[in-house]
Design a protein around this motif. Structure first.
Motif, PDB file in Angstrom:
ATOM      1  N   VAL A 115       0.823  -1.214   0.000  1.00  0.00           N
ATOM      2  CA  VAL A 115       0.000   0.000   0.000  1.00  0.00           C
ATOM      3  C   VAL A 115       0.855   1.262   0.000  1.00  0.00           C
ATOM      4  CG1 VAL A 115      -1.730   1.329   1.270  1.00  0.00           C
ATOM      5  CG2 VAL A 115      -1.990  -1.132   1.012  1.00  0.00           C
ATOM      6  N   ARG A 116       1.816   1.354   0.903  1.00  0.00           N
ATOM      7  CA  ARG A 116       2.656   2.564   0.931  1.00  0.00           C
ATOM      8  C   ARG A 116       3.367   2.800  -0.396  1.00  0.00           C
ATOM      9  NH1 ARG A 116       6.170   2.455   6.169  1.00  0.00           N
ATOM     10  NH2 ARG A 116       4.618   1.390   7.397  1.00  0.00           N
ATOM     11  N   PRO A 117       4.059   1.781  -0.957  1.00  0.00           N
ATOM     12  CA  PRO A 117       4.689   2.014  -2.265  1.00  0.00           C
ATOM     13  C   PRO A 117       3.680   2.355  -3.359  1.00  0.00           C
ATOM     14  CG  PRO A 117       5.598   0.051  -1.244  1.00  0.00           C
ATOM     15  CD  PRO A 117       4.438   0.480  -0.406  1.00  0.00           C
ATOM     16  N   LEU A 118       2.513   1.718  -3.319  1.00  0.00           N
ATOM     17  CA  LEU A 118       1.482   2.012  -4.320  1.00  0.00           C
ATOM     18  C   LEU A 118       1.064   3.471  -4.245  1.00  0.00           C
ATOM     19  CD1 LEU A 118      -0.722   1.172  -6.405  1.00  0.00           C
ATOM     20  CD2 LEU A 118      -2.182   0.687  -4.417  1.00  0.00           C
ATOM     21  N   LEU A 119       0.754   3.942  -3.034  1.00  0.00           N
ATOM     22  CA  LEU A 119       0.252   5.305  -2.879  1.00  0.00           C
ATOM     23  C   LEU A 119       1.306   6.365  -3.186  1.00  0.00           C
ATOM     24  CD1 LEU A 119      -2.027   4.905   0.262  1.00  0.00           C
ATOM     25  CD2 LEU A 119      -2.677   4.930  -2.166  1.00  0.00           C
ATOM     26  N   SER A 120       2.579   6.018  -3.053  1.00  0.00           N
ATOM     27  CA  SER A 120       3.621   6.995  -3.361  1.00  0.00           C
ATOM     28  C   SER A 120       4.171   6.832  -4.786  1.00  0.00           C
ATOM     29  CB  SER A 120       4.768   6.884  -2.343  1.00  0.00           C
ATOM     30  OG  SER A 120       5.396   5.631  -2.445  1.00  0.00           O
ATOM     31  N   SER A 121       3.570   5.931  -5.548  1.00  0.00           N
ATOM     32  CA  SER A 121       4.041   5.694  -6.914  1.00  0.00           C
ATOM     33  C   SER A 121       3.527   6.768  -7.873  1.00  0.00           C
ATOM     34  CB  SER A 121       3.582   4.315  -7.411  1.00  0.00           C
ATOM     35  OG  SER A 121       2.208   4.341  -7.735  1.00  0.00           O
ATOM     36  N   GLY A 122       4.060   6.736  -9.075  1.00  0.00           N
ATOM     37  CA  GLY A 122       3.644   7.676 -10.103  1.00  0.00           C
ATOM     38  C   GLY A 122       2.448   7.201 -10.904  1.00  0.00           C
ATOM     39  N   LYS A 142      -4.677   3.973  -9.065  1.00  0.00           N
ATOM     40  CA  LYS A 142      -4.049   3.885  -7.745  1.00  0.00           C
ATOM     41  C   LYS A 142      -5.111   3.733  -6.662  1.00  0.00           C
ATOM     42  CE  LYS A 142      -0.839   6.895  -6.947  1.00  0.00           C
ATOM     43  NZ  LYS A 142      -0.077   8.115  -6.586  1.00  0.00           N
ATOM     44  N   ARG A 143      -6.172   4.525  -6.742  1.00  0.00           N
ATOM     45  CA  ARG A 143      -7.230   4.468  -5.731  1.00  0.00           C
ATOM     46  C   ARG A 143      -8.060   3.198  -5.868  1.00  0.00           C
ATOM     47  NH1 ARG A 143      -5.040   7.217  -1.922  1.00  0.00           N
ATOM     48  NH2 ARG A 143      -4.266   9.181  -2.737  1.00  0.00           N
ATOM     49  N   VAL A 144      -8.237   2.719  -7.087  1.00  0.00           N
ATOM     50  CA  VAL A 144      -8.959   1.455  -7.280  1.00  0.00           C
ATOM     51  C   VAL A 144      -8.171   0.318  -6.636  1.00  0.00           C
ATOM     52  CG1 VAL A 144      -9.699  -0.249  -8.996  1.00  0.00           C
ATOM     53  CG2 VAL A 144     -10.230   2.174  -9.331  1.00  0.00           C
ATOM     54  N   LEU A 145      -6.864   0.271  -6.889  1.00  0.00           N
ATOM     55  CA  LEU A 145      -6.031  -0.776  -6.282  1.00  0.00           C
ATOM     56  C   LEU A 145      -6.009  -0.657  -4.759  1.00  0.00           C
ATOM     57  CD1 LEU A 145      -3.101  -0.839  -8.842  1.00  0.00           C
ATOM     58  CD2 LEU A 145      -4.855  -2.597  -8.493  1.00  0.00           C
ATOM     59  N   HIS A 146      -6.003   0.555  -4.247  1.00  0.00           N
ATOM     60  CA  HIS A 146      -6.060   0.772  -2.800  1.00  0.00           C
ATOM     61  C   HIS A 146      -7.378   0.229  -2.234  1.00  0.00           C
ATOM     62  CE1 HIS A 146      -5.675   3.821   0.746  1.00  0.00           C
ATOM     63  NE2 HIS A 146      -5.297   2.613   1.102  1.00  0.00           N
ATOM     64  N   ALA A 147      -8.478   0.505  -2.915  1.00  0.00           N
ATOM     65  CA  ALA A 147      -9.774  -0.011  -2.477  1.00  0.00           C
ATOM     66  C   ALA A 147      -9.811  -1.536  -2.548  1.00  0.00           C
ATOM     67  CB  ALA A 147     -10.898   0.585  -3.327  1.00  0.00           C
ATOM     68  N   VAL A 148      -9.246  -2.109  -3.599  1.00  0.00           N
ATOM     69  CA  VAL A 148      -9.211  -3.571  -3.736  1.00  0.00           C
ATOM     70  C   VAL A 148      -8.416  -4.190  -2.585  1.00  0.00           C
ATOM     71  CG1 VAL A 148      -8.347  -5.476  -5.168  1.00  0.00           C
ATOM     72  CG2 VAL A 148      -9.631  -3.608  -6.210  1.00  0.00           C
ATOM     73  N   TRP A 149      -7.329  -3.552  -2.189  1.00  0.00           N
ATOM     74  CA  TRP A 149      -6.553  -4.054  -1.052  1.00  0.00           C
ATOM     75  C   TRP A 149      -7.432  -4.089   0.202  1.00  0.00           C
ATOM     76  CZ3 TRP A 149      -4.850  -2.191   3.676  1.00  0.00           C
ATOM     77  CH2 TRP A 149      -3.899  -2.984   4.326  1.00  0.00           C
TER      78      TRP A 149
END
Length: 126
Positions: free
Chosen positions: A28-35, A41-48
């Motif tokens: 999650v942290r690397p995902l949210l700080s990625s480009g 990004k938010r869809v993947l965060h929600a899926v997590w």
């Protein structure tokens, strides 16, 4: 009480804890700080978070089923959860083995945590 389902539920809740702590740090942290663009990004965060809820609810369902052994439908639900965790493990194995990494089974080891829950739930459902 069904000891297999109790063990499956406790293990599933342990997997949930590993997912929350390790997944937040390593994914999650690397995902949210990625480009990556904001929408995916938010869809993947929600899926997590959806997977977090799914793991936790499955663990709680297995704990309930361990106490409700013999209740009509308990075995069917236990088989469903076993199949569910088997499918999760298979997805990780398929993706891991499709990449040309050295020692790929240890690069994405989530399947190692998921298969025991599937096996214990199947044993309890039988």
């Amino acid at each position: 009480m069904n000891g297999w389902l109790l063990a499956a539920g406790v293990t599933a809740l342990g997997v949930t804890a590993v997912h929350i702590v390790g997944g937040h740090r390593d994914v999650v942290r690397p995902l949210l700080s990625s480009g990556l663009a904001d929408e995916p990004k938010r869809v993947l965060h929600a899926v997590w978070h959806m997977v977090t809820a799914d793991l936790a609810l499955s663990g709680l369902a297995l704990l309930y089923l361990s106490l409700a052994d013999g209740t009509p439908g308990a075995g069917l639900l236990a088989w469903f959860v076993a199949a569910h965790f088997t499918a999760y493990a298979a997805a990780f194995l398929a993706i891991t083995l499709s990449v040309k990494w050295p020692r790929p089974l240890l690069r994405l080891p989530q399947w190692i945590l998921l298969l025991p829950v599937a096996a214990l739930a199947a044993a309890g459902a039988a």
